[in-house]
Motif scaffolding. Structure first.
Motif, PDB file in Angstrom:
ATOM      1  N   LEU A  99       0.906  -1.137   0.141  1.00  0.00           N
ATOM      2  CA  LEU A  99       0.072   0.137   0.030  1.00  0.00           C
ATOM      3  C   LEU A  99       0.824   1.114  -0.075  1.00  0.00           C
ATOM      4  O   LEU A  99       1.926   1.350   0.724  1.00  0.00           O
ATOM      5  N   ARG A 100       0.440   2.175  -0.676  1.00  0.00           N
ATOM      6  CA  ARG A 100       1.283   3.511  -0.774  1.00  0.00           C
ATOM      7  C   ARG A 100       0.420   4.762  -0.552  1.00  0.00           C
ATOM      8  O   ARG A 100      -0.745   4.899  -0.686  1.00  0.00           O
ATOM      9  N   LEU A 101       0.936   5.417   0.440  1.00  0.00           N
ATOM     10  CA  LEU A 101       0.349   6.491   0.965  1.00  0.00           C
ATOM     11  C   LEU A 101       1.118   8.068   0.803  1.00  0.00           C
ATOM     12  O   LEU A 101       2.286   7.758   1.042  1.00  0.00           O
ATOM     13  N   SER A 102       0.485   8.967   0.311  1.00  0.00           N
ATOM     14  CA  SER A 102       0.935  10.225   0.329  1.00  0.00           C
ATOM     15  C   SER A 102       0.406  11.298   1.527  1.00  0.00           C
ATOM     16  O   SER A 102      -0.937  11.075   1.779  1.00  0.00           O
ATOM     17  N   VAL A 103       1.120  11.676   2.696  1.00  0.00           N
ATOM     18  CA  VAL A 103       0.645  12.209   3.693  1.00  0.00           C
ATOM     19  C   VAL A 103       1.324  13.569   3.857  1.00  0.00           C
ATOM     20  O   VAL A 103       2.447  13.742   4.101  1.00  0.00           O
ATOM     21  N   GLU A 104       0.604  14.647   4.291  1.00  0.00           N
ATOM     22  CA  GLU A 104       1.175  15.877   4.202  1.00  0.00           C
ATOM     23  C   GLU A 104       1.741  15.993   5.738  1.00  0.00           C
ATOM     24  O   GLU A 104       1.350  15.206   6.720  1.00  0.00           O
ATOM     25  N   ILE A 105       2.908  16.392   5.663  1.00  0.00           N
ATOM     26  CA  ILE A 105       3.858  16.551   6.681  1.00  0.00           C
ATOM     27  C   ILE A 105       3.289  17.180   7.955  1.00  0.00           C
ATOM     28  O   ILE A 105       3.703  16.847   9.168  1.00  0.00           O
ATOM     29  N   ILE A 106       2.108  17.963   7.976  1.00  0.00           N
ATOM     30  CA  ILE A 106       1.546  18.652   8.887  1.00  0.00           C
ATOM     31  C   ILE A 106       0.754  17.486   9.918  1.00  0.00           C
ATOM     32  O   ILE A 106       0.540  17.865  10.817  1.00  0.00           O
ATOM     33  N   PHE A 107       0.248  16.277   9.422  1.00  0.00           N
ATOM     34  CA  PHE A 107      -0.368  15.411  10.023  1.00  0.00           C
ATOM     35  C   PHE A 107       0.580  14.753  10.917  1.00  0.00           C
ATOM     36  O   PHE A 107       1.686  14.442  10.777  1.00  0.00           O
ATOM     37  N   PRO A 108       0.179  14.819  12.265  1.00  0.00           N
ATOM     38  CA  PRO A 108       0.934  14.377  13.541  1.00  0.00           C
ATOM     39  C   PRO A 108       1.659  12.996  13.121  1.00  0.00           C
ATOM     40  O   PRO A 108       0.764  11.878  12.708  1.00  0.00           O
ATOM     41  N   THR A 109       2.962  12.929  13.083  1.00  0.00           N
ATOM     42  CA  THR A 109       3.616  11.563  12.646  1.00  0.00           C
ATOM     43  C   THR A 109       3.405  10.513  13.595  1.00  0.00           C
ATOM     44  O   THR A 109       3.018   9.403  13.128  1.00  0.00           O
ATOM     45  N   TRP A 110       3.410  10.840  14.910  1.00  0.00           N
ATOM     46  CA  TRP A 110       2.878   9.837  15.858  1.00  0.00           C
ATOM     47  C   TRP A 110       1.492   9.018  15.955  1.00  0.00           C
ATOM     48  O   TRP A 110       1.230   7.807  15.886  1.00  0.00           O
ATOM     49  N   LEU A 111       0.644   9.918  15.284  1.00  0.00           N
ATOM     50  CA  LEU A 111      -0.656   9.525  15.203  1.00  0.00           C
ATOM     51  C   LEU A 111      -0.749   8.477  13.824  1.00  0.00           C
ATOM     52  O   LEU A 111      -1.466   7.624  13.871  1.00  0.00           O
ATOM     53  N   LEU A 112       0.108   8.962  12.882  1.00  0.00           N
ATOM     54  CA  LEU A 112       0.046   8.037  11.690  1.00  0.00           C
ATOM     55  C   LEU A 112       0.955   6.735  11.842  1.00  0.00           C
ATOM     56  O   LEU A 112       0.538   5.643  11.549  1.00  0.00           O
ATOM     57  N   LEU A 113       1.979   6.823  12.673  1.00  0.00           N
ATOM     58  CA  LEU A 113       2.523   5.572  13.074  1.00  0.00           C
ATOM     59  C   LEU A 113       1.774   4.660  13.808  1.00  0.00           C
ATOM     60  O   LEU A 113       2.274   3.527  13.873  1.00  0.00           O
ATOM     61  N   GLN A 114       0.876   5.143  14.768  1.00  0.00           N
ATOM     62  CA  GLN A 114       0.310   4.174  15.634  1.00  0.00           C
ATOM     63  C   GLN A 114      -0.807   3.405  14.709  1.00  0.00           C
ATOM     64  O   GLN A 114      -1.044   2.392  14.962  1.00  0.00           O
ATOM     65  N   SER A 115      -1.464   4.159  13.848  1.00  0.00           N
ATOM     66  CA  SER A 115      -2.175   3.709  12.555  1.00  0.00           C
ATOM     67  C   SER A 115      -1.506   2.648  11.960  1.00  0.00           C
ATOM     68  O   SER A 115      -2.044   1.286  11.721  1.00  0.00           O
ATOM     69  N   PHE A 116      -0.077   2.789  11.368  1.00  0.00           N
ATOM     70  CA  PHE A 116       0.511   1.890  10.871  1.00  0.00           C
ATOM     71  C   PHE A 116       0.646   0.637  11.598  1.00  0.00           C
ATOM     72  O   PHE A 116       0.632  -0.538  11.406  1.00  0.00           O
ATOM     73  N   ALA A 117       1.254   0.769  13.072  1.00  0.00           N
ATOM     74  CA  ALA A 117       1.498  -0.344  13.986  1.00  0.00           C
ATOM     75  C   ALA A 117       0.174  -1.040  14.059  1.00  0.00           C
ATOM     76  O   ALA A 117       0.223  -2.335  14.097  1.00  0.00           O
TER      77      ALA A 117
END
Length: 302
Positions: A99-117
């Protein structure tokens, strides 16, 4: 009942190749066909459709006005055919391998990584490829179908997006910065005299530069670089409050006392490159992101 099309996808592909490659000989090389085969395909299309697609000006063939319309529609047709084949392959294989995602860097990184985990717990074999993008770079990733999902601050034309969250931005600098030493409310005129820290647009157009018209500006590629620069007293910037919460609490950054414009807000949207053809992996990851964002927003409101 709709009649069967008289023009095959292969014929439309020949038309696109002639235009994109810049001529019949170049198109033949691109398609690994003889030049006569490509020429015949275009001539047959003109005969079957009763239109003139190309006209010769000088030594080069140019699209007629009708040809330009057909070219645009043919490109959309082939893109749709390619997407349909890709969707069929994904559905046949079950869960996507990647899966490939493009995410604006203003989105909280920790929140994105929690979702990935969370997603990795369910589907550890699915590879994730993340493009951390800025402004038009996110739009281009969707428009060029480089990604399956995107989190962006504006929904590109032709797409639909689900509202995800609202971010609050604050203008901030190190407490020792010259702007804080003025001891009064600040105006935009004050800001223009100092270095503005900017994060570069990752799109091909590279929209950058200080919208303030600041006399000095530094343009960087990463939000971490921008934050570190501000903590070192090297400039000021508007930061998502969530991104610099720790720096604010530790006193490394301090909000600028602007008379107006000291805060801004940006809405983020979750966008599928093509919702109709989204596979089970993309759908599940999107659901997880929504769940985590909703949970976090609820905590902040309580």
């Amino acid at each position: 009942m709709t009649s069967d099309p008289r023009i095959s996808l292969e014929h439309w592909r020949s038309l696109l190749a002639v235009v994109d490659a810049g001529g019949y000989a170049q198109a033949a090389a691109m398609l690994h066909k003889s030049q006569s085969a490509v020429t015949y395909a275009v001539q047959k299309m003109e005969s079957l459709l009763g239109v003139k697609i190309f006209e010769v000006i000088g030594r080069k063939a140019h699209l007629t006005s009708t040809g330009e319309v057909l070219y645009r529609r043919a490109k959309a047709l082939l893109d749709e055919a390619s997407a349909l084949e890709g969707a069929a392959a994904t559905l046949a294989a079950g869960w996507e391998a990647e899966l490939r995602l493009s995410v604006e860097i203003i989105f909280p990184t920790w929140l994105l990584l929690q979702s990935f985990a969370r997603f990795a717990e369910e589907r550890p074999q699915t590879r994730l490829e993340l493009y951390e993008s800025v402004l038009s770079g996110t739009d281009e990733a969707l428009l060029q179908r480089k990604v399956d999902l995107a989190i962006c601050s504006q929904v590109p034309p032709g797409f639909t997006g689900d509202p995800l969250m609202r971010l609050r931005f604050i203008a901030a600098a190190h407490p020792g910065h010259a702007l804080h030493q003025l001891g009064r409310e600040l105006t935009l005129h004050d800001l223009r005299k100092h270095r503005h820290l900017i994060i570069r647009d990752t799109g091909s157009q590279r929209r950058s530069g200080s919208w303030l018209g600041a006399e000095q500006s530094w343009t960087v590629s990463q939000k971490a670089t921008s934050i570190h620069s501000a903590v070192m007293g090297l400039g000021f910037a508007w930061f998502p409050e969530e991104t610099v919460r720790d720096e604010l609490e530790r006193g490394q950054l301090k909000p600028l006392p602007l008379r107006e414009g000291g805060e801004r807000f940006a809405d983020l949207y979750l966008v599928f490159a093509d919702r109709d053809y989204a596979g089970p992996g993309a759908l599940r990851l999107a659901a997880i992101i929504r769940e985590h964002v909703t949970e976090q927003c609820r905590k902040l409101e309580s």
